[in-house]
Scaffold this active site. Structure first.
Site, mmCIF file in Angstrom:
data_model
loop_
_atom_site.group_PDB
_atom_site.id
_atom_site.type_symbol
_atom_site.label_atom_id
_atom_site.label_comp_id
_atom_site.label_asym_id
_atom_site.label_seq_id
_atom_site.Cartn_x
_atom_site.Cartn_y
_atom_site.Cartn_z
ATOM 1 C CG ASP A 1 36.881 35.396 45.306
ATOM 2 O OD1 ASP A 1 35.779 35.066 44.867
ATOM 3 O OD2 ASP A 1 37.388 36.523 45.112
ATOM 4 C CG ASP B 1 31.985 32.818 45.563
ATOM 5 O OD1 ASP B 1 30.866 32.880 46.086
ATOM 6 O OD2 ASP B 1 32.282 33.387 44.493
ATOM 7 C CE LYS C 1 30.842 56.138 22.515
ATOM 8 N NZ LYS C 1 30.621 55.079 21.522
ATOM 9 N NE ARG D 1 43.775 41.723 41.556
ATOM 10 C CZ ARG D 1 42.519 41.341 41.430
ATOM 11 N NH1 ARG D 1 42.232 40.057 41.254
ATOM 12 N NH2 ARG D 1 41.529 42.210 41.485
ATOM 13 C CB VAL E 1 41.338 52.458 19.253
ATOM 14 C CG1 VAL E 1 40.425 53.640 18.970
ATOM 15 C CG2 VAL E 1 41.793 52.469 20.703
ATOM 16 N N GLY F 1 35.092 42.850 46.345
ATOM 17 C CA GLY F 1 33.689 42.680 45.958
ATOM 18 C C GLY F 1 33.076 41.475 46.655
HETATM 19 N N1 DCP Z 1 38.571 35.160 37.179
HETATM 20 C C1 DCP Z 1 38.986 35.212 35.861
HETATM 21 N N2 DCP Z 1 38.082 35.473 34.889
HETATM 22 C C2 DCP Z 1 36.792 35.674 35.191
HETATM 23 C C3 DCP Z 1 36.354 35.623 36.515
HETATM 24 C C4 DCP Z 1 37.278 35.363 37.500
HETATM 25 O O1 DCP Z 1 40.171 35.029 35.585
HETATM 26 N N3 DCP Z 1 35.938 35.920 34.216
HETATM 27 C C5 DCP Z 1 39.572 34.902 38.222
HETATM 28 C C6 DCP Z 1 40.414 36.131 38.422
HETATM 29 C C7 DCP Z 1 39.757 36.805 39.557
HETATM 30 C C8 DCP Z 1 39.330 35.631 40.404
HETATM 31 O O2 DCP Z 1 38.941 34.641 39.467
HETATM 32 O O3 DCP Z 1 40.651 37.642 40.220
HETATM 33 C C9 DCP Z 1 38.211 35.942 41.388
HETATM 34 O O4 DCP Z 1 37.087 36.460 40.697
HETATM 35 P P1 DCP Z 1 36.236 37.680 41.249
HETATM 36 O O5 DCP Z 1 35.113 37.866 40.299
HETATM 37 O O6 DCP Z 1 35.889 37.480 42.678
HETATM 38 O O7 DCP Z 1 37.203 38.913 41.049
HETATM 39 P P2 DCP Z 1 38.178 39.648 42.048
HETATM 40 O O8 DCP Z 1 38.284 38.937 43.343
HETATM 41 O O9 DCP Z 1 39.436 39.858 41.291
HETATM 42 O O10 DCP Z 1 37.505 41.070 42.268
HETATM 43 P P3 DCP Z 1 36.374 41.482 43.342
HETATM 44 O O11 DCP Z 1 37.069 42.279 44.391
HETATM 45 O O12 DCP Z 1 35.428 42.344 42.570
HETATM 46 O O13 DCP Z 1 35.739 40.239 43.850
HETATM 47 MG MG MG Z 2 36.574 38.386 44.432
#
Ligand code: DCP
Ligand code: MG
Length: 543
Positions: A396, A458, A277, A387, A270, A393
């Protein structure tokens, strides 16, 4: 280089840095965090120019490669790395990591005007005032912990080169013995065991992501989260990270109500602005900046445009600057790539969260189709789905096969995509990235039935030998990944999407001379084990 060319290049660099949230100043003050010198400028010339005998502690002096790499890697890379050194700069031990307070400027996307002839060095501001330095360190293990936490939370987002398995500056973390912040924390703990310092990594903790209603800082957390989401949606990585650090700290301080500037500024990560803020939230129950952001039509339009698949922040800003205010405007008047055009047409589809059950259905269709191509190829739905998220979103999917390499899997991917198009499950392809160590395919899929939305899907091919490391990486979340990676580097190892390695040998210019020795890549649990981290099931990897 001709002076005018040099000036143009410098101007471009400045504009780029501003685009990514930096504030550029041309006079020296104690708010400066970085001094970026033209590449032919020597350290003593900078001192002379600034009329200083030494660069104050906490300010980084770099060559122009540093801001470029920060943008390229999507993180604040360590300015002390060899690559960024200005000729004649003092040795590392004489410098201090300046990144504990990320440069933050307001307002979102703001630009400041440039003088017609910039000086030969420029400075990026502002830098929060230096924090109170701690008293005497009392515990060496705690010192290492604090250094590590700080680096984990502030300076180690995922590195693109690590992701691709090539060289990375994040392999070699600086010594955990030298941080003033770490000393400060040391005095607040009595434990001395190695296990104890590890326990402060995000990856060592069980996280559910839920806000604890008992937490006295709940309201502050809630408002900061809203603000962070706005910055995140604008891909403002620096501010998003600062907010995330603050939120994470507040979530873990279950018993202390943070209500004063002094309390807030003493929290890891911080800085001055964020501390103010927090005080504003506590005293007014609101955050004016958040309200402005919600009201500001420009922010809203920028966010709208930036949400289009294939449209980056720069392009989105150009659309705003061209006077477009709706997706329809862009569709009619702007020159678009095909994926961008689809991104506009399917804007609302792609923005919707996908219910978990539907993600599963898409995953099942893919695995059924795969079986007709090669029974031994497996598909796994990763990311937030793995998870345990109730909605996702995007979808994958990893494709892998015991004993198979990238080439073989690439062929499977091609056949799979063709088959899924034939079945009218895949609606469009949006991008394909082929690398020696993996291939990614981006597109959209849809379940059968009238009016079903298109979903972002993807595919990623992963050689059978690397499935454990890939599982770890693609399960995320991103903060958990960073934490694991940092823990690995603290232990002299290197973790990426392809495996956990030791003994990466570097040359005198830090170029990577070998890949290191692979310790583990196939078994996700073993990676945890070697790192000395208790195995954490996917649903507990939400940081
Ligand atoms: N990832 C990472 N760092 C990033 C992007 C992705 O470590 N900058 C890894 C962790 C994410 C995974 O890839 O969990 C999949 O990426 P997503 O962007 O699809 O993220 P999530 O699946 O976790 O979230 P969402 O539900 O928004 O797709
Ligand atoms: Mg994802």
């Amino acid at each position: 280089m001709k002076p005018c060319l040099k000036r143009a290049e410098r101007k471009m660099r400045i504009e780029k840095a501003q685009e990514y949230g930096a504030t550029v100043v041309f006079t020296f003050s104690n708010t400066v965090t970085h001094i970026i010198a033209d590449k032919d400028i020597k350290y003593n010339e900078i001192l002379e120019f600034l009329q200083l005998t030494e660069i104050p502690e906490g300010i980084a002096v770099t060559n122009p490669r540093w801001p470029g790499d920060c943008i390229r890697y999507g993180k604040l890379v360590d300015p002390k790395d060899f690559w960024y050194q200005v000729p004649g700069c003092p040795t590392e031990s004489q410098q201090r990591n300046p990144l504990q307070d990320a440069p933050i400027s307001e307002p979102i996307g703001g630009h400041s005007s440039l003088p017609s002839s910039p000086p030969s060095s420029l400075q990026v501001q502002p830098r929060p005032p230096p924090k109170q330095q701690p008293e005497t360190p009392t515990n060496s293990q705690k010192d290492a912990l604090d250094e590590a936490i700080e680096e984990c939370l502030t300076t180690t987002p995922i590195n693109i080169e690590d992701f691709l398995g090539s060289s990375s500056s994040s392999d070699t973390e600086s010594s955990p013995e030298s941080s003033p912040k770490r000393r400060k924390k040391a005095s607040s703990s009595s434990s001395n065991s190695a296990r104890d310092w590890q326990s402060h990594f995000q990856c060592m903790h069980k996280h559910t992501g839920a806000l604890n209603p008992e937490n006295p800082n709940s309201r502050t957390i809630q408002i900061l989260e809203e603000m962070m989401q706005i910055y995140d949606s604008l891909k403002d990585q620096w501010r998003t990270r600062s907010y995330r650090i603050a939120i994470s700290t507040l979530k873990s301080s279950n018993t202390t109500y943070i209500s004063t500037y002094e309390q807030a500024i003493s929290l890891p990560g911080v800085g001055d602005r964020l501390a103010k803020k927090i005080v504003e939230i506590v005293s007014t129950d609101r955050l004016q900046r958040l309200e402005y952001a919600k009201l500001d039509p420009k922010d809203q339009i920028l966010k709208l445009f930036h949400g289009i698949y294939g449209v980056g922040l720069v392009q989105a800003r150009k659309f705003v600057a061209a006077g477009y205010t709706t997706l329809e405007d862009i569709k009619k008047n702007a020159t678009l790539t095909e994926p961008q055009r689809i991104g506009i047409e399917r804007y609302s589809d792609f923005k919707q969260r996908i219910p978990r059950e539907e993600v599963k259905q898409h995953g099942d269709i893919v695995s059924t189709a795969l079986k007709t191509i090669d029974e031994k190829v497996q598909s796994h739905v990763m990311g937030s789905y793995r998870r345990g998220a109730k909605d996702c979103g995007d979808i994958d999917i990893i494709l892998t096969k015991e004993g198979a390499g990238v080439e073989e899997l690439h062929e499977v991917l091609e056949k799979l995509v063709e088959k899924l198009f034939d079945r009218k499950f895949l609606m469009c392809g949006l991008a394909i990235a082929r690398h020696d160590d993996g291939t990614k395919w981006h597109g959209a899929s849809r379940l059968e039935g009238e009016g079903k939305p298109w979903r972002r899907i993807d595919f990623l091919v992963v050689p059978g030998e690397e499935i454990g490391a890939a599982f770890l990486y693609f399960t995320g979340n991103d903060v958990f990944n960073r934490s694991m990676r940092l823990l690995a580097s603290k232990k002299g190892m290197r973790l990426n999407q392809k495996g956990l390695y030791k003994d990466v040998v570097r040359g005198k210019n830090r170029e990577k001379l070998n890949e290191g020795t692979l310790l583990e890549s196939k078994d996700e649990k073993k990676i945890f084990e070697i790192l000395g981290v208790p195995y954490r099931p996917p649903e507990h990897r939400i940081c």
